[in-house]
Design a protein around this motif. Structure first.
Motif, mmCIF file in Angstrom:
data_model
loop_
_atom_site.group_PDB
_atom_site.id
_atom_site.type_symbol
_atom_site.label_atom_id
_atom_site.label_comp_id
_atom_site.label_asym_id
_atom_site.label_seq_id
_atom_site.Cartn_x
_atom_site.Cartn_y
_atom_site.Cartn_z
ATOM 1 N N ARG A 81 0.837 -1.201 0.000
ATOM 2 C CA ARG A 81 0.000 0.000 0.000
ATOM 3 C C ARG A 81 0.871 1.251 0.000
ATOM 4 N N ASP A 82 1.932 1.257 0.827
ATOM 5 C CA ASP A 82 2.809 2.425 0.889
ATOM 6 C C ASP A 82 3.487 2.675 -0.455
ATOM 7 N N GLN A 85 0.821 4.092 -2.858
ATOM 8 C CA GLN A 85 0.478 5.464 -2.520
ATOM 9 C C GLN A 85 1.611 6.423 -2.869
ATOM 10 N N ASN A 89 1.119 9.396 -5.597
ATOM 11 C CA ASN A 89 1.280 10.781 -5.148
ATOM 12 C C ASN A 89 2.448 11.483 -5.825
ATOM 13 N N VAL A 140 -5.674 1.437 -3.727
ATOM 14 C CA VAL A 140 -5.025 2.733 -3.936
ATOM 15 C C VAL A 140 -5.014 3.081 -5.423
#
Length: 213
Positions: A81-82, A85, A89, A140
């Motif tokens: 997930r990190d 993301q 971003n 995401v």
């Protein structure tokens, strides 16, 4: 010919994707945490220290890159997930960002009941964190606004292993591709073929696909 950065190029999937891309004439940069431990990668691969969860690393590696391949693993549930993301971003801020091809988990594919395999009774506890982490990553990407082009790739949920490169496979979207016996089978080698095919001729922008025989 594409300029490709493979995050996790030292792993089981990443090393095969790297080899397949090099064999087809692409320029490949292996972005790994320990460059000194990747001497087995093909000649001509540029190896750098890279981290898909670091905005600085993503930004630096994005320059002159056409595609990011994310083939990371071995971390806590939040790793995937990190990474997703961070990529979303960071890349949406760039004028001409690379595409992202994220190698996800087969447990996020749907059963005939249209529920993820990871929600089935008896799903192995030892795989739950990684399966849920990959599900988080898929969420995401699916919620990403404009500005990022991604593809999420799920191997078969059970029968996925190293083996022969045949160069043949069939694709699906959210449900496993099965044969006449109801089995969904693929080797890491042919997953690499499917991914480099997607790099060369995109068929699944902003979508998930799966592959099997």
């Amino acid at each position: 010919m594409s300029n490709i950065v493979v995050f996790g190029a030292g792993g089981t999937a990443g090393s095969r994707i790297t080899a397949e891309a090099v064999e087809r004439g692409h320029r490949v940069t292996a972005a790994v945490r320990r460059p000194e431990a990747t001497s087995y990668l093909p000649a001509g691969v540029r190896t750098v220290t890279g981290d898909a969860t670091s905005a600085r690393s993503v930004r630096e590696l994005a320059e002159d890159t056409d595609v990011f391949v994310v083939a990371i693993g071995g971390g806590e549930r939040t790793l995937w997930r990190d990474a997703a993301q961070t990529l979303v971003n960071t890349l949406r801020e760039l004028p001409d960002p690379p595409r992202v091809i994220h190698i996800g988990g087969g447990a996020t594919l749907l059963t005939p009941k249209d529920t993820p395999f990871l929600e089935e009774p008896g799903f192995p506890d030892e795989y739950r964190d990684s399966a849920e982490g990959q599900a988080d990553a898929l969420a995401v990407y699916r919620s990403a606004a404009e500005g990022v082009t991604w593809t999420y790739v799920s191997p078969p949920p059970l029968e996925f292993h190293p083996g022969e490169r045949t160069g043949h496979y069939r694709t699906g979207t959210d449900h496993p591709v099965t044969d006449a016996q109801g089995r969904s089978v693929l080797t890491y080698e042919d997953l690499a073929v499917a991914i480099v095919d997607e790099i060369e001729s995109p068929r699944f922008p902003n979508a998930r696909f799966t592959a099997a025989y």
